[in-house]
Design a protein around this motif. Structure first.
Motif, PDB file in Angstrom:
ATOM      1  N   SER A  86       0.852  -1.185   0.000  1.00 45.38           N
ATOM      2  CA  SER A  86       0.000   0.000   0.000  1.00 45.38           C
ATOM      3  C   SER A  86       0.889   1.236   0.000  1.00 45.38           C
ATOM      4  O   SER A  86       2.120   1.148  -0.022  1.00 45.38           O
ATOM      5  CB  SER A  86      -0.909  -0.016   1.232  1.00 45.38           C
ATOM      6  OG  SER A  86      -1.721  -1.170   1.255  1.00 45.38           O
ATOM      7  N   ALA A  87       0.261   2.410   0.053  1.00 48.01           N
ATOM      8  CA  ALA A  87       1.034   3.654   0.091  1.00 48.01           C
ATOM      9  C   ALA A  87       1.983   3.630   1.276  1.00 48.01           C
ATOM     10  O   ALA A  87       1.612   3.260   2.389  1.00 48.01           O
ATOM     11  CB  ALA A  87       0.091   4.845   0.196  1.00 48.01           C
ATOM     12  N   GLY A  88       3.241   3.987   1.038  1.00 55.14           N
ATOM     13  CA  GLY A  88       4.237   4.020   2.104  1.00 55.14           C
ATOM     14  C   GLY A  88       4.854   2.684   2.426  1.00 55.14           C
ATOM     15  O   GLY A  88       5.584   2.566   3.413  1.00 55.14           O
ATOM     16  N   GLN A  89       4.586   1.676   1.613  1.00 57.03           N
ATOM     17  CA  GLN A  89       5.136   0.340   1.843  1.00 57.03           C
ATOM     18  C   GLN A  89       5.959  -0.115   0.641  1.00 57.03           C
ATOM     19  O   GLN A  89       5.848   0.429  -0.467  1.00 57.03           O
ATOM     20  CB  GLN A  89       4.021  -0.680   2.089  1.00 57.03           C
ATOM     21  CG  GLN A  89       3.210  -0.448   3.346  1.00 57.03           C
ATOM     22  CD  GLN A  89       2.166  -1.525   3.545  1.00 57.03           C
ATOM     23  OE1 GLN A  89       1.486  -1.949   2.601  1.00 57.03           O
ATOM     24  NE2 GLN A  89       2.027  -1.987   4.784  1.00 57.03           N
ATOM     25  N   VAL A  90       6.778  -1.137   0.879  1.00 57.29           N
ATOM     26  CA  VAL A  90       7.526  -1.779  -0.198  1.00 57.29           C
ATOM     27  C   VAL A  90       7.351  -3.291  -0.089  1.00 57.29           C
ATOM     28  O   VAL A  90       7.137  -3.816   1.005  1.00 57.29           O
ATOM     29  CB  VAL A  90       9.031  -1.440  -0.150  1.00 57.29           C
ATOM     30  CG1 VAL A  90       9.258   0.048  -0.320  1.00 57.29           C
ATOM     31  CG2 VAL A  90       9.666  -1.926   1.148  1.00 57.29           C
ATOM     32  N   THR A 119       8.949 -12.764   7.790  1.00 56.82           N
ATOM     33  CA  THR A 119      10.004 -12.723   6.778  1.00 56.82           C
ATOM     34  C   THR A 119      10.474 -14.102   6.341  1.00 56.82           C
ATOM     35  O   THR A 119      11.242 -14.209   5.384  1.00 56.82           O
ATOM     36  CB  THR A 119      11.216 -11.929   7.284  1.00 56.82           C
ATOM     37  OG1 THR A 119      11.788 -12.604   8.412  1.00 56.82           O
ATOM     38  CG2 THR A 119      10.816 -10.518   7.682  1.00 56.82           C
ATOM     39  N   HIS A 120      10.032 -15.151   7.038  1.00 56.42           N
ATOM     40  CA  HIS A 120      10.348 -16.507   6.597  1.00 56.42           C
ATOM     41  C   HIS A 120       9.371 -16.866   5.485  1.00 56.42           C
ATOM     42  O   HIS A 120       8.432 -17.637   5.654  1.00 56.42           O
ATOM     43  CB  HIS A 120      10.279 -17.493   7.757  1.00 56.42           C
ATOM     44  CG  HIS A 120      11.325 -17.244   8.797  1.00 56.42           C
ATOM     45  ND1 HIS A 120      11.357 -17.892  10.007  1.00 56.42           N
ATOM     46  CD2 HIS A 120      12.392 -16.396   8.805  1.00 56.42           C
ATOM     47  CE1 HIS A 120      12.395 -17.458  10.707  1.00 56.42           C
ATOM     48  NE2 HIS A 120      13.023 -16.556  10.001  1.00 56.42           N
ATOM     49  N   ALA A 121       9.603 -16.238   4.351  1.00 55.22           N
ATOM     50  CA  ALA A 121       8.697 -16.316   3.219  1.00 55.22           C
ATOM     51  C   ALA A 121       9.479 -15.895   1.977  1.00 55.22           C
ATOM     52  O   ALA A 121      10.623 -15.446   2.069  1.00 55.22           O
ATOM     53  CB  ALA A 121       7.499 -15.391   3.430  1.00 55.22           C
ATOM     54  N   GLU A 122       8.836 -16.015   0.835  1.00 52.25           N
ATOM     55  CA  GLU A 122       9.504 -15.615  -0.410  1.00 52.25           C
ATOM     56  C   GLU A 122       9.398 -14.114  -0.645  1.00 52.25           C
ATOM     57  O   GLU A 122      10.237 -13.522  -1.329  1.00 52.25           O
ATOM     58  CB  GLU A 122       8.922 -16.390  -1.579  1.00 52.25           C
ATOM     59  CG  GLU A 122       9.264 -17.877  -1.511  1.00 52.25           C
ATOM     60  CD  GLU A 122       8.675 -18.679  -2.645  1.00 52.25           C
ATOM     61  OE1 GLU A 122       9.434 -19.440  -3.286  1.00 52.25           O
ATOM     62  OE2 GLU A 122       7.457 -18.549  -2.905  1.00 52.25           O
ATOM     63  N   TYR A 123       8.358 -13.490  -0.064  1.00 52.79           N
ATOM     64  CA  TYR A 123       8.168 -12.043  -0.193  1.00 52.79           C
ATOM     65  C   TYR A 123       7.612 -11.515   1.124  1.00 52.79           C
ATOM     66  O   TYR A 123       6.926 -12.226   1.858  1.00 52.79           O
ATOM     67  CB  TYR A 123       7.176 -11.703  -1.316  1.00 52.79           C
ATOM     68  CG  TYR A 123       7.629 -12.143  -2.686  1.00 52.79           C
ATOM     69  CD1 TYR A 123       8.367 -11.280  -3.507  1.00 52.79           C
ATOM     70  CD2 TYR A 123       7.332 -13.415  -3.170  1.00 52.79           C
ATOM     71  CE1 TYR A 123       8.790 -11.690  -4.767  1.00 52.79           C
ATOM     72  CE2 TYR A 123       7.755 -13.830  -4.423  1.00 52.79           C
ATOM     73  CZ  TYR A 123       8.486 -12.962  -5.220  1.00 52.79           C
ATOM     74  OH  TYR A 123       8.914 -13.362  -6.456  1.00 52.79           O
ATOM     75  N   VAL A 124       7.879 -10.239   1.396  1.00 55.02           N
ATOM     76  CA  VAL A 124       7.315  -9.595   2.578  1.00 55.02           C
ATOM     77  C   VAL A 124       7.045  -8.131   2.246  1.00 55.02           C
ATOM     78  O   VAL A 124       7.805  -7.505   1.497  1.00 55.02           O
ATOM     79  CB  VAL A 124       8.266  -9.725   3.792  1.00 55.02           C
ATOM     80  CG1 VAL A 124       9.586  -9.012   3.549  1.00 55.02           C
ATOM     81  CG2 VAL A 124       7.599  -9.221   5.060  1.00 55.02           C
TER      82      VAL A 124
END
Length: 294
Positions: free
Chosen positions: A26-30, A96-101
């Protein structure tokens, strides 16, 4: 994407690698494509139910190193940037134990340029906790500090950061770790405590016993939120609750590049080997972080 989660508390076997929706910023996130994510004792606590969250899906992992893949109009980060970040949260459905965060842009920092992602992933949680704990103590150059658990990930960063600030550091650890602790910047070493210091940073969670080693009117900081011992002899007691801070994390990353901070990796595991990684953590005896590599 795949992610390691817990849906029923237990031992290492409670960890599941599941399919999850790709998160959108969302806005302000990566959105970060995870290259590496450290496994910490707090993840074992989450898995066992020490922090609550019963009947929920709990995502694991607080540290991340990776590449910005998508942005929500942050005005700061660009696709392709190499970054590190802290994903704070006790009851999040994905970690964060994932492919994306997906994370807030203000919790993200440029990754150290001199190390690979596997090493960089060991920085955020423990180094931020260490530097924020030192801030609480408010020591000045020349004052004395005892760091308990000085050979561990958190304690090791505390020793290095305190020495860098000009503080006289003594490390408490096992005798076999003396060479390591001194190499991190401790000028003193002990296996049993004792002495009288201006402050104690209690990475080993010794609690009340550590107060005996602090001078009257000194300071104590623990690393379990709201679990610090009661004050005695005018000793100021507090605990630190780590918070995301991209600006501070960027400073720590620069200290890695300057050779002030040492990053230690014990072993790496594929994300699909998360159960095996948790079992290895439970065995103990590590002098570095375990890191999951999706």
């Amino acid at each position: 994407m795949r992610a390691a989660v817990v849906r029923a508390f237990g031992g290492p076997e409670a960890v599941e690698v599941v399919e999850a929706e790709l998160p959108e910023p969302s806005a302000g996130q990566v959105r970060i494509k995870v290259a590496a994510a450290a496994l910490n004792p707090i993840d074992a606590g989450m898995r066992s139910g020490a922090f609550g969250g019963e009947n929920q899906q709990l995502g694991l992992g607080w540290d991340v190193a990776g590449t910005v893949e998508a942005t929500g109009d942050t005005g700061v980060w660009n696709v392709g940037d190499q970054v590190v970040a802290l994903d704070y949260g006790m009851a999040k459905p994905l970690g964060t134990h994932a492919e994306y965060v997906v994370l807030g842009a203000d919790s993200v920092a440029k990754a150290p340029a001199t190390v690979e992602a596997v090493a960089a992933a060991t920085l955020p949680l423990n180094a931020l906790t260490a530097t924020q704990a030192l801030d609480v103590l408010e020591l000045t150059p020349g004052q004395s500090l005892l760091v308990t658990g000085a050979a561990g990930a958190l304690g090791g960063f505390a020793v290095q950061l305190a020495a860098h600030r000009g503080i006289t550091v003594t490390g408490l650890a096992r005798r076999t770790d003396e060479e390591l602790v001194r190499s991190l910047g401790a000028t003193g070493f002990t296996t049993e405590g004792g002495g009288s210091y201006d402050a104690v940073l209690d990475a080993a969670v010794l609690g009340e016993a550590a107060l005996d080693w602090i001078r009257d009117g000194g300071a104590y900081v623990g690393v379990i939120p709201q679990a610090e011992p009661a004050s005695v002899r005018g000793v100021r007691t507090a605990s630190v609750l780590v918070r995301p801070d991209g600006t501070r994390l960027a400073e720590l990353a620069r200290l890695v590049d300057e050779g002030v901070l040492t990053l230690r990796v014990a072993e790496t595991f594929a994300l699909d080997e998360a159960v095996k990684a948790h079992a290895r953590l439970a065995e103990g005896g590590l002098r570095g972080r375990l890191v999951l590599v999706p």
